[in-house]
Scaffold this active site. Structure first.
Site, PDB file in Angstrom:
ATOM      1  CG  MET A  92      -3.633   5.768   2.429  1.00 42.94           C
ATOM      2  SD  MET A  92      -3.571   7.410   3.139  1.00 42.94           S
ATOM      3  CE  MET A  92      -1.809   7.573   3.412  1.00 42.94           C
ATOM      4  N   GLY A 113       0.833  -1.209   0.000  1.00 38.31           N
ATOM      5  CA  GLY A 113       0.000   0.000   0.000  1.00 38.31           C
ATOM      6  C   GLY A 113       0.850   1.234   0.000  1.00 38.31           C
ATOM      7  CB  CYS A 114       0.131   4.492  -0.267  1.00 39.54           C
ATOM      8  SG  CYS A 114      -0.438   3.715  -1.768  1.00 39.54           S
ATOM      9  CB  VAL A 115       4.014   5.292   3.650  1.00 44.92           C
ATOM     10  CG1 VAL A 115       4.124   3.903   4.236  1.00 44.92           C
ATOM     11  CG2 VAL A 115       4.923   5.443   2.457  1.00 44.92           C
ATOM     12  CB  THR A 130       0.995   4.287   7.133  1.00 49.81           C
ATOM     13  OG1 THR A 130       1.968   5.310   7.352  1.00 49.81           O
ATOM     14  CG2 THR A 130      -0.056   4.799   6.175  1.00 49.81           C
TER      15      THR A 130
END
Lengths: 106, 430
Positions: free
Chosen positions: B161, A104-106, B202
């Site tokens: 995101m 995924g993304c941060v 996150t």
């Protein structure tokens, strides 16, 4: 890392249940995994379309697609994805498709 | 006979394009390298400043300067929207009719907001009860709205995101708590933070710290909420799982994608318009003479100015090497750091990279700014940063002690692996 019996075959999975080796995956395993996640089986053609697309993307790009990418390129809309694989479509579809959790993304 | 200078074309005159142009201008003579920058407008926004606009802590004109004025002498500037890149012909066509050719292309056009991708977002309530502070128009309109907002449900919603500066929505929540407290109406307002992630942030250690800060401030946290629709008439967020969250004022972070021309440029970008890029060298994976800097790249780092800054140092070395026909040896480690404004004149600082999640300790050394802990000095650091941005970062000056690699010396390493796995921290559920 644990071993899980799927469709009569021992399969190595990580702590979240994702396959360590995507090559050992079979469609029968996907059906068992989907049933465990409370998805009605047998799976529909749309489910298979998503699962096969996830695997194709994984083998081409090294990571499974996110929901947004699936919605844009798998031929199944984001709304349908949530109906097919409730809650977290990309995560659940990756799990059933025998590929690692999508990056995924941060 | 003198050789023609090589041509470096930079798309985007924001943080990345500007700092790369200025750094490379210092490295090459005009006879060796011609540098041109293209942007669709001449407004360079200090984007971290947008967070402060809704609360009257910054005025729009304080955070905008002209793009071409930030570029050193000897750099060409073209003000036009980009139509498309032909990666085979090595040309870029502009909407003003110009066609520019290049030997090396740097894509630094960042990310754009896509409110139209979420059903109902730019509907009848857009800029009435539904706002974003991620652009100047929204941030200014929200300032007016907050001025008179005194009771009800304030909902802050990240749609999905990736977004620019992933901590900014949390900072907005903290500042809203402060702002409404100062106004004496905090008791009449419920603040709810709604995220598609499974936690406040996150990364596990920072996520826990930030979740407890939300709790301390009486801000509700709703996780794993995937917004399907903003119901304008019913004033509520509707999730794909049919959960509903009513609001009187919704502050949303729209989906982000790459710049629009990327889609019109066959072979350049991915489905979202970001450019497939080598995580370490910043060379694109689509053509060897195309490099990417900042938000435009699909690397698994935050879309944030600090990342662009640290990537920039690596990128400049590698573009130099590429032009000289040498191997690209500079490596970006995913280093990011962000001040997180927490209200009441305090801020946290986090520092991390691809491998190491944000940890407590000090930055950059054991004597330095406190990490993952609220302090006034971090707040001052955040305020002072704007000046450094215009006068240090964009012109391409180095700061002693602040290198592109993440420093480990001041960090509390014991927390690594304490129930967390940093490597998996970059992953996200959906």
């Amino acid at each position: 890392m644990t071993t899980k019996l799927l469709a009569g075959t021992p399969v190595e999975v990580n702590e979240e249940g994702f396959f360590v080796d995507p090559d050992v995956w079979t469609e029968d395993m996907a059906t068992e995994l989907a049933a465990e996640a409370n998805i009605a089986v047998p799976l529909t053609d749309k489910h298979w379309q998503v699962l096969h697309y996830m695997r194709k993307e994984y083998f081409e790009k090294g990571t499974g697609p996110t929901v947004r990418k699936l919605g844009k390129s798998s031929g199944v809309t984001v709304k349908e994805l949530y109906q097919l694989f409730p809650k977290g479509p990309a995560k659940l579809a990756a799990l059933c498709a025998g590929i690692p959790k999508p990056r995924g993304c941060v | 006979m003198a050789q023609e200078p090589k041509k470096l074309l930079i798309l985007g005159g924001g943080t990345g394009g500007t700092l790369a142009a200025n750094r490379l201008r210092k490295k090459f003579k005009a006879s060796e390298l011609r540098i041109d920058v293209v942007d669709q407008d001449n407004q360079h926004v200090y984007q971290p400043g947008l967070l402060f606009v809704p609360f009257g802590l910054a005025e729009p004109d304080e955070i905008v300067r002209r793009r071409n004025k930030q570029l050193h002498r000897g750099i060409g500037y073209h003000e036009s929207a980009i139509q498309g890149v032909d990666i085979n012909a090595n040309t870029v066509s502009l909407e003003n009719g110009e066609i520019l050719d290049y030997d090396v292309l740097l894509v630094a056009t960042g990310s754009v907001l896509q409110p139209e991708e979420t059903e109902g977002m730019n509907g009848s309530q857009w800029l009435k009860t539904v706002f974003t502070f991620y652009d100047m128009e929204g941030a200014s309109a929200l300032a007016e709205k907050l001025d008179t907002f005194e009771s009800g449900e304030l909902v802050i919603n990240v749609i999905d995101m990736p977004i620019k500066c992933p901590v900014a929505p949390l900072e907005f929540a903290f500042l809203a708590d402060w702002f409404l407290t100062e106004k004496g109406v905090r008791d009449a307002v419920t603040i709810t933070y709604v995220t598609p992630l499974d936690g406040a942030f996150t990364k596990p250690v920072a996520s826990a710290t930030l979740a407890s800060l939300l709790e301390d401030k009486g801000i509700n946290l709703v996780t794993e909420f995937n917004t399907a629709e903003i119901d304008n008439e019913g004033s509520k967020l509707v999730g794909y799982d049919e959960r509903e969250i009513p609001f009187d004022l919704a502050v949303v972070i729209p989906l982000h994608g790459g710049a629009a021309y990327v889609e019109e440029s066959p072979g350049l970008g991915d489905e979202l318009g970001f450019i497939p890029t080598d995580n370490a060298t910043m060379q694109s994976l689509v053509a060897p003479n195309i490099f990417v800097l900042g938000d435009a790249a699909d690397v698994p780092a935050s879309k944030a100015g600090s990342v662009t800054h640290f990537e920039g140092e690596v990128l400049v070395e590698n573009i130099e090497a590429f032009i000289a026909g040498r191997e690209l040896t500079a490596r970006f480690d995913g280093h990011a750091n962000c001040f997180i404004e927490t209200g009441f004149s305090k801020a946290l600082l986090i520092d991390f990279n691809y491998e190491t999640e944000p940890l407590p300790g000090h930055y950059p050394f054991s004597v330095g700014l406190p990490l993952l802990k609220e302090s006034r000095i971090n707040h001052l650091g955040k305020l002072m940063f704007q000046s450094f941005y215009w006068h240090g970062l964009l012109p391409g000056r180095d700061i002693p002690g602040i290198g592109s690699d993440m420093p480990m010396s001041g960090k509390d390493k014991d927390l690594v692996g304490a129930g967390t796995t940093p490597a998996s921290a970059t992953e996200k559920g959906n």
